[in-house]
Motif scaffolding. Structure first.
Motif, PDB file in Angstrom:
ATOM      1  N   VAL A 141      46.046 -10.715  72.304  1.00 32.06           N
ATOM      2  CA  VAL A 141      45.063  -9.829  71.685  1.00 32.06           C
ATOM      3  C   VAL A 141      45.566  -9.314  70.335  1.00 32.06           C
ATOM      4  O   VAL A 141      44.793  -9.191  69.374  1.00 32.06           O
ATOM      5  N   LYS A 142      46.870  -9.051  70.222  1.00 35.43           N
ATOM      6  CA  LYS A 142      47.419  -8.611  68.943  1.00 35.43           C
ATOM      7  C   LYS A 142      47.327  -9.727  67.905  1.00 35.43           C
ATOM      8  O   LYS A 142      46.990  -9.472  66.738  1.00 35.43           O
ATOM      9  N   HIS A 143      47.624 -10.949  68.324  1.00 39.69           N
ATOM     10  CA  HIS A 143      47.566 -12.060  67.379  1.00 39.69           C
ATOM     11  C   HIS A 143      46.132 -12.310  66.905  1.00 39.69           C
ATOM     12  O   HIS A 143      45.910 -12.593  65.718  1.00 39.69           O
ATOM     13  N   ILE A 144      45.172 -12.216  67.804  1.00 40.57           N
ATOM     14  CA  ILE A 144      43.768 -12.416  67.415  1.00 40.57           C
ATOM     15  C   ILE A 144      43.359 -11.396  66.363  1.00 40.57           C
ATOM     16  O   ILE A 144      42.706 -11.733  65.363  1.00 40.57           O
ATOM     17  N   VAL A 145      43.749 -10.124  66.565  1.00 41.49           N
ATOM     18  CA  VAL A 145      43.387  -9.083  65.603  1.00 41.49           C
ATOM     19  C   VAL A 145      44.085  -9.308  64.268  1.00 41.49           C
ATOM     20  O   VAL A 145      43.476  -9.180  63.203  1.00 41.49           O
ATOM     21  N   ARG A 146      45.383  -9.653  64.316  1.00 43.34           N
ATOM     22  CA  ARG A 146      46.112  -9.908  63.071  1.00 43.34           C
ATOM     23  C   ARG A 146      45.504 -11.071  62.303  1.00 43.34           C
ATOM     24  O   ARG A 146      45.362 -11.032  61.085  1.00 43.34           O
ATOM     25  N   GLN A 147      45.163 -12.132  63.022  1.00 43.30           N
ATOM     26  CA  GLN A 147      44.727 -13.367  62.381  1.00 43.30           C
ATOM     27  C   GLN A 147      43.251 -13.349  61.995  1.00 43.30           C
ATOM     28  O   GLN A 147      42.878 -13.833  60.928  1.00 43.30           O
ATOM     29  N   TYR A 148      42.415 -12.796  62.867  1.00 50.38           N
ATOM     30  CA  TYR A 148      40.965 -12.913  62.660  1.00 50.38           C
ATOM     31  C   TYR A 148      40.231 -11.578  62.559  1.00 50.38           C
ATOM     32  O   TYR A 148      39.036 -11.560  62.255  1.00 50.38           O
TER      33      TYR A 148
END
Length: 367
Positions: free
Chosen positions: A290-297
Motif C-alpha cells: 500500500v505504501k508503494h502504490i501511494v508513492r508510485q501512483y
C-alpha cells in the motif's frame, strides 16, 4: 582463448588503475606500477586469491618504504587513502566484476580484511594494521559485492558473514535494509529487460518463495539470516510487480493484462497480504504494497482502486475504513479551493509513506 584474453586485459587494467589513483598524483610511484606490471604478465587471474594477495603485498611494501622517506611523511595519509581507493576498485571491478564468482580461497581472504580473529569488524583495507570499524557503510562494501554474486558457491560465505555480524545486525536496520536492497537489485538485473507480462510468472514464483521464507522465520529479530533477507527481497520485488499490474488494469492505459495468469498472480498476492504470519500490524508485505502504490501512483489512485470491493485486500484490515466512517470523515471544503485540495492530498500522501522532505517541498512551493 577467451580466458587468456580476459587475463591479458586485467594485467593492463590493474596497472591503469594504479596509475590513475596514484601515479597521476605522485609520479615517483611509477616504479611500483612497473612491479605490478611485471608480476601481472605471469599471473593476472583476479578470481584467485594469489593475485589479490600480491596486489595487497605491493601496497603494503610501498606504504612501508614511503613512510621512511622524509618527503612523503606529510602526505602519507593521503597516499594511504588513494591506495585504499585503488584496492577497493580492483576488488570490485576485477575480482567480482566477472561472469564467474571468485574462488572460495579469495572470498575467505577478503573476509579476513573485515573481521578480526575475535569476530570484531574492521575497516576494509589493503593494510594489515587493524582499524576497528563501527560504521556499516564502510563495512558493507564487501557485503554488497558478495550479495551481487549470490550464487550457491557464495551463499555459505554470506551466511557466515551475517552470522558473525549478528550482534551488530540485530540492532542495525540500515545494514539489514542494505542487504535487502542489494538482493533486490540482483533480482531486478535478471528481469530488467522483461516486459510486465514476462515478469508476472517469475514474480509469482518469488512471491511464493518469499512467503515460505517468512513463514519459516516469523520472528527475524531472534535470528537474522540470509534466507530471511532473501525472502523479504523477493516479496518486495513481487509487490512492485503487483502494483504495476494493478495500475495497468485499473487505469486502462495498456490492454491485455486481464489474463488468467495475471489473475492467479493477484490471488496469490491477496493471500500474501492477508497472511497473519508474514504480516504484523505495522510491517509486512501488505503495508509495503500500500505504501508503494501511494508513492508510485498517488493516494487518488489507491482510493479509486479500493472503491472496488474486490480490491479492498490491497489495504491491510487494520487500516481500512467502513463506508460510514468515510462519509463521516469526508471533507466538504475540498470543493471550494483547489490549493486546499492539493495541500490535503500532499498530507495524505505523506501519512501513507511518501518522503517527508518531498512533501514539505511541495507544500512550501507557491502555486
Amino acid at each position: 582463448m577467451v580466458e587468456e584474453i580476459r587475463c591479458a586485459w586485467h594485467s593492463v587494467r590493474v596497472v591503469q588503475l594504479f596509475v590513475e589513483h596514484l601515479v597521476m598524483k605522485y609520479e615517483d610511484l611509477a616504479m611500483y606500477a612497473r612491479r605490478l606490471s611485471l608480476y601481472m604478465k605471469k599471473r593476472s587471474d583476479f578470481t584467485k586469491a594469489s593475485t589479490i594477495i600480491y596486489v595487497q603485498k605491493t601496497l603494503r611494501v610501498m606504504d612501508a618504504e614511503l613512510e621512511k622517506k622524509k618527503e612523503y611523511r606529510p602526505v602519507m595519509q593521503k597516499i594511504r587513502e588513494y591506495c585504499k581507493s585503488f584496492f577497493m576498485e580492483v576488488v570490485s571491478s576485477l575480482c567480482f566484476g566477472q561472469p564467474k564468482p571468485p574462488e572460495p580461497a579469495l572470498i575467505c581472504e577478503l573476509l579476513t580484511l573485515v573481521f578480526t580473529e575475535k569476530d570484531e569488524t574492521k575497516e576494509f583495507s589493503y593494510s594489515d594494521k587493524i582499524k576497528t570499524d563501527r560504521v556499516p557503510v564502510i563495512r558493507s562494501f564487501l557485503l554488497q559485492l558478495l550479495l551481487e554474486h549470490n550464487t550457491d558457491d557464495v551463499k555459505r560465505y554470506l551466511d557466515d558473514y551475517i552470522s558473525k555480524s549478528r550482534h551488530i545486525i540485530d540492532d542495525d536496520q540500515e545494514l539489514c535494509l542494505l542487504c535487502i536492497q542489494c538482493l533486490e537489485d540482483a533480482i531486478y538485473k535478471q528481469y530488467s529487460c522483461s516486459s510486465l507480462q514476462e515478469r508476472i510468472p517469475h514474480a509469482q514464483r518469488l512471491l511464493n518463495e518469499g512467503v515460505e521464507a517468512l513463514r519459516i522465520h516469523p520472528n527475524p529479530s531472534e535470528n537474522i539470516n540470509l534466507a530471511y533477507l532473501e525472502g523479504v527481497a523477493k516479496l518486495r520485488f513481487a509487490k512492485f510487480v503487483v502494483a504495476e499490474l494493478l495500475h495497468c488494469q485499473f487505469e486502462g492505459k495498456r490492454k491485455g493484462y486481464y489474463t488468467h495468469e495475471a489473475q492467479l498472480f493477484l490471488q496469490a498476492a491477496k493471500g500474501c497480504c492477508e497472511d497473519e504470519i508474514v504480516n504484523v500490524e505495522d510491517a509486512g508485505p501488505g503495508i509495503f504494497l500500500v505504501k508503494h502504490i501511494v508513492r508510485q501512483y498517488g493516494m487518488t489512485f489507491l482510493m479509486n482502486l479500493i472503491s472496488d470491493h474486490s480490491m479492498e485486500w490491497v489495504v491491510p484490515v487494520h487500516l481500512r475504513r467502513s463506508k460510514q466512517e468515510q462519509q463521516e470523515t469526508s471533507d466538504p471544503f475540498v470543493i471550494y479551493n483547489p490549493i486546499y485540495g492539493n495541500i490535503r492530498t500532499q498530507l495524505t500522501d505523506a501519512v501513507y509513506g511518501m518522503e517527508v522532505e518531498n512533501t514539505l517541498g511541495k507544500l512550501t512551493t507557491k502555486e
